[in-house]
Design a protein around this motif. Structure first.
Motif, mmCIF file in Angstrom:
data_model
loop_
_atom_site.group_PDB
_atom_site.id
_atom_site.type_symbol
_atom_site.label_atom_id
_atom_site.label_comp_id
_atom_site.label_asym_id
_atom_site.label_seq_id
_atom_site.Cartn_x
_atom_site.Cartn_y
_atom_site.Cartn_z
ATOM 1 N N ARG A 1 -2.108 -6.500 -1.470
ATOM 2 C CA ARG A 1 -1.032 -6.468 -0.351
ATOM 3 C C ARG A 1 0.484 -6.583 -1.112
ATOM 4 N N LYS A 2 0.525 -7.506 -1.908
ATOM 5 C CA LYS A 2 1.671 -7.808 -2.656
ATOM 6 C C LYS A 2 2.148 -6.615 -3.399
ATOM 7 N N PHE A 3 1.220 -6.167 -4.229
ATOM 8 C CA PHE A 3 1.391 -4.872 -4.997
ATOM 9 C C PHE A 3 2.011 -3.853 -4.061
ATOM 10 N N ASN A 4 1.249 -3.419 -3.086
ATOM 11 C CA ASN A 4 1.692 -2.615 -1.916
ATOM 12 C C ASN A 4 2.961 -2.649 -1.653
ATOM 13 N N ILE A 5 3.501 -4.084 -1.151
ATOM 14 C CA ILE A 5 4.780 -4.242 -0.595
ATOM 15 C C ILE A 5 5.837 -3.893 -1.443
ATOM 16 N N ILE A 6 5.784 -4.514 -2.707
ATOM 17 C CA ILE A 6 6.631 -4.409 -3.911
ATOM 18 C C ILE A 6 7.067 -3.118 -4.197
ATOM 19 N N PHE A 7 5.947 -2.141 -4.430
ATOM 20 C CA PHE A 7 6.044 -0.896 -4.923
ATOM 21 C C PHE A 7 6.844 -0.144 -3.655
ATOM 22 N N LYS A 8 6.357 -0.169 -2.383
ATOM 23 C CA LYS A 8 6.913 0.629 -1.279
ATOM 24 C C LYS A 8 8.534 0.063 -1.197
ATOM 25 N N GLU A 9 8.834 -1.165 -1.426
ATOM 26 C CA GLU A 9 10.147 -1.476 -1.160
ATOM 27 C C GLU A 9 10.731 -0.876 -2.512
ATOM 28 N N ARG A 10 10.369 -0.830 -3.720
ATOM 29 C CA ARG A 10 11.362 -0.411 -4.695
ATOM 30 C C ARG A 10 11.317 0.876 -4.956
ATOM 31 N N PHE A 11 10.112 1.841 -4.504
ATOM 32 C CA PHE A 11 10.048 3.204 -4.839
ATOM 33 C C PHE A 11 10.096 4.154 -3.391
ATOM 34 N N GLY A 12 10.012 3.532 -2.378
ATOM 35 C CA GLY A 12 9.972 4.162 -1.133
ATOM 36 C C GLY A 12 8.750 4.971 -0.865
ATOM 37 N N ILE A 13 7.397 4.794 -1.674
ATOM 38 C CA ILE A 13 6.374 5.447 -1.432
ATOM 39 C C ILE A 13 5.054 4.235 -1.776
ATOM 40 N N THR A 14 3.959 4.595 -1.279
ATOM 41 C CA THR A 14 3.181 3.407 -1.523
ATOM 42 C C THR A 14 2.416 3.801 -3.091
#
Length: 233
Positions: A157-170
Motif C-alpha cells: 500500500r505504501k509503495f503504491n501511494i509513494i509511486f503514484k504521488e511521485r510519478f502520476g502512475i501506479t
C-alpha cells in the motif's frame, strides 16, 4: 501527476511567474515547472506533460549530461521562438495522434537550448531517485508489484501511494508500459519468438502479454511484427 506545462503564445501576452509579471512575445514557447498565471487574454495552446510521458521520451537523457546542475536553475524561464512551421506541426500532431505532441515539444526544446532543457528534464527524472533506478534495473523480472515493494522495505500500500504521488502512475501500469515498449522493440528488431519475447520482458503468462499488447497497440504481437515486416518490404 502533471509536472510540466508547455504553453505556446500565438500573440503577445503577459504571465505571472515567481512573483514577477513577464512579457511574452508572439510565437513563443514557454515551459513551466512551477505555478504560473496568464495575465491577459491571448491566443495560446497548452500541452501538459506527465512524469510518465517525460520518462517515455527521454528516459536515458541523464546518460548524456555530465553535470545535471548546468543550465537550469529552479525558478528560471526560457522563451523560445516557435514559428508558424512549428505551430503547424504541433497542430497536425494534436489532430493526428495527440500522444505525440508532448515528445515533439520535448525534442523541440532540446534542439533549441540543449543545456537548459536537458538539465531541466533530467532534474525532474532524477527526483525519482532510487525508486525509479531500482524499478528500471529489475523491470524485466517477472515479479509482482508486491515483490518490488518488499525489496524496497515498503508495504504494498505504501509503495503504491509513494509511486503514484511521485510519478502520476501506479507501479503496476509503469511496469506494463516499460515491458510492452521493450517487447515492441524486440518484435521489430529481433527474430525471437513471441513467447520468448514475453518471457524476456517479464510476462510470465503469454496470454496476459498478448492481451496487454492488444489493449495498448490495438493488434496482437504477431500482427504488429507482420505489419512492420510488410512496411520494410
Amino acid at each position: 501527476m502533471n509536472i510540466l506545462y508547455f504553453v505556446i503564445f500565438k500573440q503577445v501576452g503577459f504571465v505571472r511567474f515567481n512573483h514577477e509579471n513577464i512579457r511574452v512575445s508572439a510565437n513563443t514557447l514557454m515551459v513551466f515547472r512551477d505555478a504560473f498565471e496568464i495575465l491577459m487574454e491571448a491566443e495560446t495552446e497548452e500541452v501538459i506533460c506527465t512524469m510518465q510521458q517525460l520518462l517515455d521520451s527521454c528516459d536515458s537523457l541523464c546518460e548524456y549530461i555530465p553535470d545535471h546542475g548546468n543550465g537550469y536553475q529552479r525558478g528560471s524561464l526560457r522563451q523560445l521562438d516557435f514559428p508558424d512551421s512549428a505551430q503547424k506541426t504541433l497542430t497536425f500532431t494534436l489532430h493526428s495522434d495527440r500522444e505525440l505532441a508532448t515528445p515533439y515539444l520535448i525534442f523541440y526544446c532540446l534542439s533549441r537550448d540543449w543545456g537548459y532543457f536537458s538539465s531541466l528534464f533530467s532534474s525532474l527524472i532524477n527526483e525519482g531517485g532510487d525508486i525509479i533506478g531500482f524499478m528500471k534495473e529489475y523491470a524485466f523480472n517477472s515479479w509482482p508489484v508486491k515483490r518490488y515493494a518488499e525489496m524496497l522495505g515498503l508495504s504494498l500500500r505504501k509503495f503504491n501511494i509513494i509511486f503514484k504521488e511521485r510519478f502520476g502512475i501506479t507501479p503496476k501500469h509503469w511496469l506494463i508500459n516499460i515491458r510492452l515498449a521493450r517487447a515492441k522493440y524486440l518484435l521489430e528488431h529481433s527474430s525471437m519468438s513471441v513467447s520468448d519475447i514475453a518471457e524476456h520482458c517479464g510476462f510470465s503468462n503469454h496470454a496476459y502479454f498478448s492481451e496487454s499488447f492488444r489493449k495498448r497497440f490495438h493488434c496482437s504481437p504477431s500482427q504488429w511484427r507482420n505489419k512492420k515486416v510488410l512496411a520494410i518490404n
